[in-house]
Design a protein around this motif. Structure first.
Motif, PDB file in Angstrom:
ATOM      1  N   GLY A   1     -51.099  17.557   9.074  1.00 13.43           N
ATOM      2  CA  GLY A   1     -50.168  17.122   8.256  1.00 13.43           C
ATOM      3  C   GLY A   1     -49.901  15.480   7.854  1.00 13.43           C
ATOM      4  N   VAL A   2     -50.822  14.838   8.521  1.00 12.77           N
ATOM      5  CA  VAL A   2     -50.618  13.426   8.251  1.00 12.77           C
ATOM      6  C   VAL A   2     -51.518  13.216   7.203  1.00 12.77           C
ATOM      7  CG1 VAL A   2     -51.335  11.145   9.029  1.00 12.77           C
ATOM      8  CG2 VAL A   2     -49.990  12.536  10.565  1.00 12.77           C
ATOM      9  N   LEU A   3     -52.640  13.657   7.116  1.00 12.21           N
ATOM     10  CA  LEU A   3     -53.467  13.632   5.798  1.00 12.21           C
ATOM     11  C   LEU A   3     -53.204  14.041   4.715  1.00 12.21           C
ATOM     12  CD1 LEU A   3     -56.358  12.500   4.773  1.00 12.21           C
ATOM     13  CD2 LEU A   3     -57.400  14.762   5.745  1.00 12.21           C
ATOM     14  N   ARG A   4     -52.353  15.273   4.807  1.00 11.06           N
ATOM     15  CA  ARG A   4     -51.585  15.987   3.681  1.00 11.06           C
ATOM     16  C   ARG A   4     -50.675  15.074   3.060  1.00 11.06           C
ATOM     17  NH1 ARG A   4     -52.070  21.032   6.501  1.00 11.06           N
ATOM     18  NH2 ARG A   4     -50.105  20.477   7.523  1.00 11.06           N
ATOM     19  N   ALA A   5     -49.804  14.287   3.713  1.00 11.17           N
ATOM     20  CA  ALA A   5     -48.878  13.512   3.410  1.00 11.17           C
ATOM     21  C   ALA A   5     -49.387  12.524   2.547  1.00 11.17           C
ATOM     22  CB  ALA A   5     -47.822  12.894   4.503  1.00 11.17           C
ATOM     23  N   ILE A   6     -50.436  11.833   3.230  1.00 15.47           N
ATOM     24  CA  ILE A   6     -51.178  10.662   2.637  1.00 15.47           C
ATOM     25  C   ILE A   6     -51.666  11.164   1.343  1.00 15.47           C
ATOM     26  CG2 ILE A   6     -53.046   8.913   2.805  1.00 15.47           C
ATOM     27  CD1 ILE A   6     -52.621   8.985   5.806  1.00 15.47           C
ATOM     28  N   LYS A   7     -52.249  12.154   1.060  1.00 14.83           N
ATOM     29  CA  LYS A   7     -53.033  12.649   0.068  1.00 14.83           C
ATOM     30  C   LYS A   7     -51.977  12.949  -1.243  1.00 14.83           C
ATOM     31  CE  LYS A   7     -56.976  15.227   1.574  1.00 14.83           C
ATOM     32  NZ  LYS A   7     -57.676  16.478   1.943  1.00 14.83           N
TER      33      LYS A   7
ATOM     34  N   LEU B   1     -61.976  11.436  -4.132  1.00 18.73           N
ATOM     35  CA  LEU B   1     -63.254  12.430  -3.966  1.00 18.73           C
ATOM     36  C   LEU B   1     -63.090  13.344  -2.616  1.00 18.73           C
ATOM     37  CD1 LEU B   1     -65.709  10.549  -6.102  1.00 18.73           C
ATOM     38  CD2 LEU B   1     -64.291  12.492  -6.875  1.00 18.73           C
ATOM     39  N   GLU B   2     -63.053  12.258  -1.612  1.00 20.01           N
ATOM     40  CA  GLU B   2     -63.176  12.748  -0.254  1.00 20.01           C
ATOM     41  C   GLU B   2     -62.229  11.807   0.756  1.00 20.01           C
ATOM     42  OE1 GLU B   2     -67.585  10.629   1.112  1.00 20.01           O
ATOM     43  OE2 GLU B   2     -67.300  12.678   0.171  1.00 20.01           O
ATOM     44  N   TYR B   3     -61.803  12.236   1.730  1.00 16.60           N
ATOM     45  CA  TYR B   3     -61.025  11.705   2.847  1.00 16.60           C
ATOM     46  C   TYR B   3     -61.661  11.791   4.195  1.00 16.60           C
ATOM     47  CZ  TYR B   3     -56.850  10.857  -0.122  1.00 16.60           C
ATOM     48  OH  TYR B   3     -56.072  10.582  -1.141  1.00 16.60           O
ATOM     49  N   GLN B   4     -61.504  10.883   5.024  1.00 19.30           N
ATOM     50  CA  GLN B   4     -61.788  10.808   6.544  1.00 19.30           C
ATOM     51  C   GLN B   4     -60.602  11.206   7.222  1.00 19.30           C
ATOM     52  OE1 GLN B   4     -64.955  10.755   7.464  1.00 19.30           O
ATOM     53  NE2 GLN B   4     -65.854  10.188   5.365  1.00 19.30           N
TER      54      GLN B   4
ATOM     55  N   TYR C   1     -40.839  11.366   9.592  1.00 12.58           N
ATOM     56  CA  TYR C   1     -40.453  12.653   9.552  1.00 12.58           C
ATOM     57  C   TYR C   1     -39.652  12.879   8.373  1.00 12.58           C
ATOM     58  CZ  TYR C   1     -42.988  13.007  14.094  1.00 12.58           C
ATOM     59  OH  TYR C   1     -43.880  13.012  15.157  1.00 12.58           O
ATOM     60  N   GLY C   2     -39.862  13.948   7.555  1.00 14.24           N
ATOM     61  CA  GLY C   2     -38.976  14.265   6.535  1.00 14.24           C
ATOM     62  C   GLY C   2     -38.140  15.428   7.006  1.00 14.24           C
ATOM     63  N   GLU C   3     -37.828  16.512   5.898  1.00  8.63           N
ATOM     64  CA  GLU C   3     -37.210  17.513   6.031  1.00  8.63           C
ATOM     65  C   GLU C   3     -38.059  18.654   6.756  1.00  8.63           C
ATOM     66  OE1 GLU C   3     -36.006  18.768   2.428  1.00  8.63           O
ATOM     67  OE2 GLU C   3     -34.475  17.254   2.182  1.00  8.63           O
ATOM     68  N   ASN C   4     -37.656  19.552   7.649  1.00 11.90           N
ATOM     69  CA  ASN C   4     -38.288  20.608   8.309  1.00 11.90           C
ATOM     70  C   ASN C   4     -39.558  19.925   9.175  1.00 11.90           C
ATOM     71  OD1 ASN C   4     -36.675  22.556   7.171  1.00 11.90           O
ATOM     72  ND2 ASN C   4     -38.176  22.648   5.324  1.00 11.90           N
ATOM     73  N   CYS C   5     -39.357  18.706   9.630  1.00 10.18           N
ATOM     74  CA  CYS C   5     -40.197  18.236  10.792  1.00 10.18           C
ATOM     75  C   CYS C   5     -41.579  17.786  10.039  1.00 10.18           C
ATOM     76  CB  CYS C   5     -40.517  18.818  11.833  1.00 10.18           C
ATOM     77  SG  CYS C   5     -40.820  17.939  13.111  1.00 10.18           S
ATOM     78  N   THR C   6     -41.458  17.549   8.616  1.00 10.57           N
ATOM     79  CA  THR C   6     -43.033  17.428   8.153  1.00 10.57           C
ATOM     80  C   THR C   6     -43.017  15.821   7.938  1.00 10.57           C
ATOM     81  OG1 THR C   6     -41.812  17.364   5.834  1.00 10.57           O
ATOM     82  CG2 THR C   6     -42.924  19.626   6.493  1.00 10.57           C
ATOM     83  N   TYR C   7     -44.313  15.425   7.834  1.00 14.37           N
ATOM     84  CA  TYR C   7     -44.521  13.949   7.737  1.00 14.37           C
ATOM     85  C   TYR C   7     -44.544  13.636   6.384  1.00 14.37           C
ATOM     86  CZ  TYR C   7     -46.865  14.833  12.201  1.00 14.37           C
ATOM     87  OH  TYR C   7     -47.389  15.003  13.536  1.00 14.37           O
ATOM     88  N   LYS C   8     -43.955  12.248   6.006  1.00 18.09           N
ATOM     89  CA  LYS C   8     -43.856  11.667   5.126  1.00 18.09           C
ATOM     90  C   LYS C   8     -44.358  10.055   5.114  1.00 18.09           C
ATOM     91  CE  LYS C   8     -39.122  10.071   5.849  1.00 18.09           C
ATOM     92  NZ  LYS C   8     -37.778  10.093   5.286  1.00 18.09           N
TER      93      LYS C   8
END
Length: 650
Positions: free
Chosen positions: A221-227, A240-243, A281-288
């Motif tokens: 979820g951390v990488l998804r929030a950063i993307k 193009l790509e993330y680590q 943490y944002g809504e529903n405990c998701t990362y932001k």
């Protein structure tokens, strides 16, 4: 009369045939009608009936012993419950269904409206026997299981050998149980109606995801929030790509690196950036993403060091490690010719040094592309001299400087991939070796004038076509080969010539430090501003006062403003700093300083000799940064009415 008698049997036969045909057709129509009615009114059997039968068979409760037991075990799963006599009760109690269940002592269902206690302890109390009450099942929020306890004055004989199996949930059993009673003798309560209430929704947010909890950087979820954050903020680049993110210096900080390219760049080349993000943490405990730092701030996610040099000391001190970072997408290696047989089987086009040497870079590029175009037309490998003479126009000494490397300015790897080339020194070395070791000489055709057209050399069988440019200027310019009729056949391969990846890395870093959100103005001064005979208004139109008045109507205040200019005085544009965030190329000197990546890589490329960041490199960087701006303002046609090439040339 005789004719009438002969014709009567024929009429009878025809009528009979008609009658039979009509009857047969009527039967056919009636059959079709009946079939249609049956097909419409027919109702097939339920296709799920077999499934229900199988479900009933497999869900029937059977006794897992070798003794015949005709008792019926009922659970909360049964929709309809029938009374069971005490004599039919099994020796082993039924397995409790999951969920919070209470079996109280003759209590009405309304008594269960209060809060349910936390799960865990199984309590058995001794009390006088009472009449059985209804079985009530109430839903409650799922809680953590706890240890089972036994309380009360109960002997071990009051419990069966194998306790009932239950899933975690609040179980409490109250009722009359004597110390001498056994499960077999105990009467079974008559089941009542099953009452089920909907479960309350369980919130994801808990103590594990509040603002005080430490963020796990390796969580997906951390990488998804950063993307998601990057896509919204940096719209001018393609990621193009993330680590995988790594921990930063402080809690809830994560460093991540990625590869990208600018949307305005047509090449396939990738660039890198690594930044530091503070997450929450944002809504529903998701990362932001709470906060993001600037360019190259995520030092913990930087790629591993590719090179290290140990410098020892005479006093026995610990050696100092000098580290450099090499771009893994740069390949400046010179291709090797191979065996002598391969050399003989090849076809080459060799240009000797001509009058283009030490001319301005625009003429050098024009002539080089002509030579590459002829080699492609003749289907030959071009022998290329990587030594470049830089014109005095681009040097700080105002003199021509030889010994420059082609790879300082242009992408040699891309040129190798898109054109058939061989380096001149490698070519001459193998040529001499073959001439020395073989009696059979290599067939060479020497061409001493540009007037011999490529069309005349198309069918030449020589191994080497050697064009010599020994005549005086301008007949010794390479680009003369592609003039006149040859221009219809020779196509210059512009797509093969890219700027150096090292130069483009500097461009990318300058753009990245402004977060790719900036405007730019191209201010041409220098010799043109001083030559008022050719450009009479240029000096006045590019003055600081004039720039302020003209840019205010085009660029919004306090925007990042990059100024690409050949003006030698750094403080010339200070007046603009009161209106914009001004950026000049000299503000980024550390990108080519003696501790920079560019400096270390060119040092190796130049045989250990430092490379000066010359005027043409500055022009390349300025041009590319200008091209990537959101709003571009040019000197000619925007800032001044003078023509680009002088008076009366517009």
């Amino acid at each position: 009369m005789k004719d009438n008698n002969n014709s009567s049997p024929d009429l009878i036969g025809q009528n009979a045939i008609k009658i039979i045909s009509n009857v047969g057709f009527s039967i056919f129509v009636f059959s079709v009608l009946m079939f249609t009615i049956v097909a419409i009114t027919y109702q097939p059997p339920d296709p799920w009936e077999s499934s229900r039968a199988l479900t009933k068979v497999f869900t029937e409760v059977s006794n897992a012993t070798f003794q015949i037991d005709n008792s019926v075990v009922k659970t909360g799963e049964d929709v309809g419950m029938e009374p069971v006599s005490p004599a039919a009760a099994p020796e082993n109690p039924p397995v409790a269904r999951p969920g919070p269940v209470q079996i109280p002592e003759a209590v009405s269902p309304s008594a269960f409206d209060g809060p349910v206690a936390r799960p865990g302890p199984l309590v058995e109390k001794s009390a006088p026997r009472a009449q059985p009450g209804p079985l009530v099942e109430k839903s409650a929020p799922r809680a953590q299981p706890g240890p089972f306890e036994k309380t009360g004055d109960v002997s071990p004989s009051a419990w069966i050998a194998d306790p009932p199996v239950a899933r975690p949930g609040p179980f409490e059993k109250t009722g009359p149980v004597s110390q001498s009673a056994s499960p077999a003798d105990a009467p079974v309560a008559q089941p009542g109606p099953l009452v089920e209430k909907p479960r309350e929704s369980v919130s994801i947010a808990s103590d594990s995801c509040d603002d005080k909890s430490v963020v796990n950087c390796s969580a997906p979820g951390v990488l998804r929030a950063i993307k998601k954050f990057n896509v919204k903020r940096f719209r001018s680049i393609v990621f193009l790509e993330y680590q995988t993110p790594v921990n930063g210096s402080n809690p809830n900080e994560c460093d991540v690196t990625w590869r990208y390219r600018n949307r305005k760049e047509r090449s396939w080349r990738k660039y890198r950036d690594f930044r530091r993000f503070k997450l929450g943490y944002g809504e529903n405990c998701t990362y932001k993403v709470v906060n993001a730092k600037g360019w190259h701030s995520g030092v913990n996610a930087r790629r591993p060091r590719s090179q290290s040099q140990l410098n020892g000391t005479r006093k026995g001190e610990k050696p100092k490690i000098v580290t450099t970072f090499r771009d893994d997408q740069i390949n400046d290696t010179i291709p090797v010719m191979g065996s002598g047989t391969g050399f003989r089987n090849g076809k080459y086009l060799y240009y000797s040094r001509g009058g283009d040497y030490c001319k301005n870079m625009n003429q050098y590029i024009w002539s080089l592309l002509c030579a590459l175009g002829e080699a492609r037309y003749l289907n030959r490998t071009f022998v290329m001299d990587l030594n470049v003479c830089l014109s005095s126009k681009h040097t700080s000494s105002n003199r021509d400087e030889e010994g420059k490397d082609f790879r300082f300015y242009f992408d040699f790897e891309h040129l190798k991939e898109t054109a058939s080339i061989v380096e001149e020194q490698e070519f001459l070395k193998d040529w001499k070796k073959i001439e020395k070791n073989h009696k059979k000489k290599i067939l060479v055709r020497k061409v001493t004038t540009y007037k011999v057209t490529p069309m005349q050399l198309k069918n030449d069988k020589s191994t080497i076509i050697w064009r010599r440019f020994d005549k005086p200027e301008p007949e010794n310019y390479w680009y003369r080969v592609c003039e006149n009729q040859a221009a219809n056949y020779i196509k210059r391969p512009w797509q093969s010539l890219w700027k150096s990846k090292r130069i483009m890395n500097i461009v990318s870093e300058i753009s990245g430090q402004m977060d790719w959100d900036y405007d730019a103005v191209h201010v041409i001064r220098g010799e043109k501003a001083q030559n008022k005979a050719v450009w009479p208004h240029l000096n006045e139109d590019t003055s600081p006062e004039s720039l302020v008045s003209k840019l205010q109507g085009v660029i919004q205040p306090w925007r990042n403003l990059y100024i690409a200019t050949n003006e030698p005085f750094y403080n010339y544009f200070d007046r603009l700093r009161s209106y914009y965030k001004v950026h000049l190329l000299d503000d980024y000197k550390e990108l080519w300083g003696d501790k920079s990546e560019w400096y270390n890589e060119t040092l190796v490329l130049n045989g250990g000799r430092p490379v000066v960041f010359d005027g043409y490199m500055r022009a390349e960087v300025d041009t590319e940064v200008l091209y990537r701006a959101k709003t571009r303002v040019e000197t000619f046609y925007n800032l001044t009415k003078d023509c680009k090439d002088g008076i009366h040339t517009c």
